[in-house]
Scaffold this active site. Sequence first.
Site, PDB file in Angstrom:
ATOM      1  CG  ASP A  83      -2.063   1.036   1.422  1.00 15.09           C
ATOM      2  OD1 ASP A  83      -2.547   1.242   0.094  1.00 15.09           O
ATOM      3  OD2 ASP A  83      -2.385   1.234   2.131  1.00 15.09           O
ATOM      4  CG  HIS A  84      -0.308   4.789   0.580  1.00 13.53           C
ATOM      5  ND1 HIS A  84      -0.959   5.827  -0.256  1.00 13.53           N
ATOM      6  CD2 HIS A  84      -1.554   4.400   1.405  1.00 13.53           C
ATOM      7  CE1 HIS A  84      -2.332   5.996   0.093  1.00 13.53           C
ATOM      8  NE2 HIS A  84      -2.646   5.078   0.877  1.00 13.53           N
ATOM      9  N   GLY A 182      -7.637   8.191   7.987  1.00 13.72           N
ATOM     10  CA  GLY A 182      -7.853   8.695   9.437  1.00 13.72           C
ATOM     11  C   GLY A 182      -8.949   8.915   9.745  1.00 13.72           C
ATOM     12  CG  HIS A 209      -6.487   4.654  -0.961  1.00 13.51           C
ATOM     13  ND1 HIS A 209      -5.300   4.417  -0.356  1.00 13.51           N
ATOM     14  CD2 HIS A 209      -6.505   3.896  -2.044  1.00 13.51           C
ATOM     15  CE1 HIS A 209      -4.685   3.613  -0.992  1.00 13.51           C
ATOM     16  NE2 HIS A 209      -5.194   3.565  -2.161  1.00 13.51           N
ATOM     17  CG  ASN A 231      -6.742   0.771   0.216  1.00 13.38           C
ATOM     18  OD1 ASN A 231      -7.477   0.065  -0.533  1.00 13.38           O
ATOM     19  ND2 ASN A 231      -5.675   1.297   0.231  1.00 13.38           N
TER      20      ASN A 231
HETATM   21  P1  13P Z   1      -8.504   4.588   6.706  1.00 14.56           P
HETATM   22  O1  13P Z   1      -7.366   4.366   8.007  1.00 14.56           O
HETATM   23  O2  13P Z   1      -9.007   5.984   6.762  1.00 14.56           O
HETATM   24  O3  13P Z   1      -9.415   3.646   6.883  1.00 14.56           O
HETATM   25  O4  13P Z   1      -7.529   4.461   5.282  1.00 14.56           O
HETATM   26  C1  13P Z   1      -6.915   3.299   5.078  1.00 14.56           C
HETATM   27  C2  13P Z   1      -6.139   3.760   3.683  1.00 14.56           C
HETATM   28  O5  13P Z   1      -6.633   4.131   2.677  1.00 14.56           O
HETATM   29  C3  13P Z   1      -5.127   2.985   3.628  1.00 14.56           C
HETATM   30  O6  13P Z   1      -4.528   3.085   2.242  1.00 14.56           O
END
Ligand code: 13P
Length: 288
Positions: A83-84, A182, A209, A231
């Site tokens: 991820d990312h 978040g 996301h 996500n």
């Molecule tokens: P949240 O923590 O807001 O669910 O987002 C997670 C995310 O997008 C990880 O790539």
Amino acid sequence: MLVNSKKILEMAKDMKAGIPAPNVYSSKNIKGLIEVADEMNCPLIISFAEAQEDLMDLSIEEMATLVRYYGEKANVPICLHLDHGQTYEAIERAVHSGFTSVMIDASSETFDDNVAISKKVVELARPLNITVEAEIGHVGSGENYENHELRDSQLTEVEEAVSFYQETKVDSLAIAIGTAHGSYVGVPEIDFVRLEAIKNAIEIPLVLHGGSSSGEQNLQTAVSLGITKVNVFTDFLTASMNALKETDDFMVNWNRMYEEQKKVLRSYFKYLNTEKIQDHKDWQDLIK
Ligand code: 13P
């Protein structure tokens, strides 16, 4: 079994279903979430972000070993996703240590730089049968959602998304339509009109996301309009933290934290309609 995400995302797209992609950080957490996937006969995308290497003190290579161990024993498709990914070097490490899917996140760069690095990642990953996700527009953090003018997200433009796809040929695309990473301060407003326009313009699976706290109804609508991967992380951490408030017995808390996360995943499978994928004509071939 361990798979890349291409086929399961295509099935999700056909079935108007979503696959949750929770971020993970420990063997107990990985094992528990894969158990839920098996129990509910649903595919699962296990995510580990490049930035989590430092945060969780767990390397990409250690994560690959753990997820491959539990994922290969599962009876349902499990995808191991970076991820990312922010640097080419981290993506190379993920690709060479057994990840089956990677995200290149250059969404804070210029359009041209985002295209250039995403193309380079596609050239690296595609011959190895590894799925590539990129992001156009930018999903920021959930602060300032009481004043939408101040938020740090940049909503995805339809034309830009189309050109980005045409130039990079990535396998899936993360788009910014109003969610954020978040917890939210304020209320997210999801731009479903924009989502539908992007879905109608691009054939590849779309990714959302910042799934946590976006609201069950919002997520269901997003999935019905073309989001195939959601996500999520904060909801899992919040559920664990809430579980800690009931007792100060360490071992009870330790186990309860993970049981609460399993409950969160069960609810995501239900309201993203992940279970529907079992009805897809190719599902039996994939899990054979
Ligand atoms: P949240 O923590 O807001 O669910 O987002 C997670 C995310 O997008 C990880 O790539």
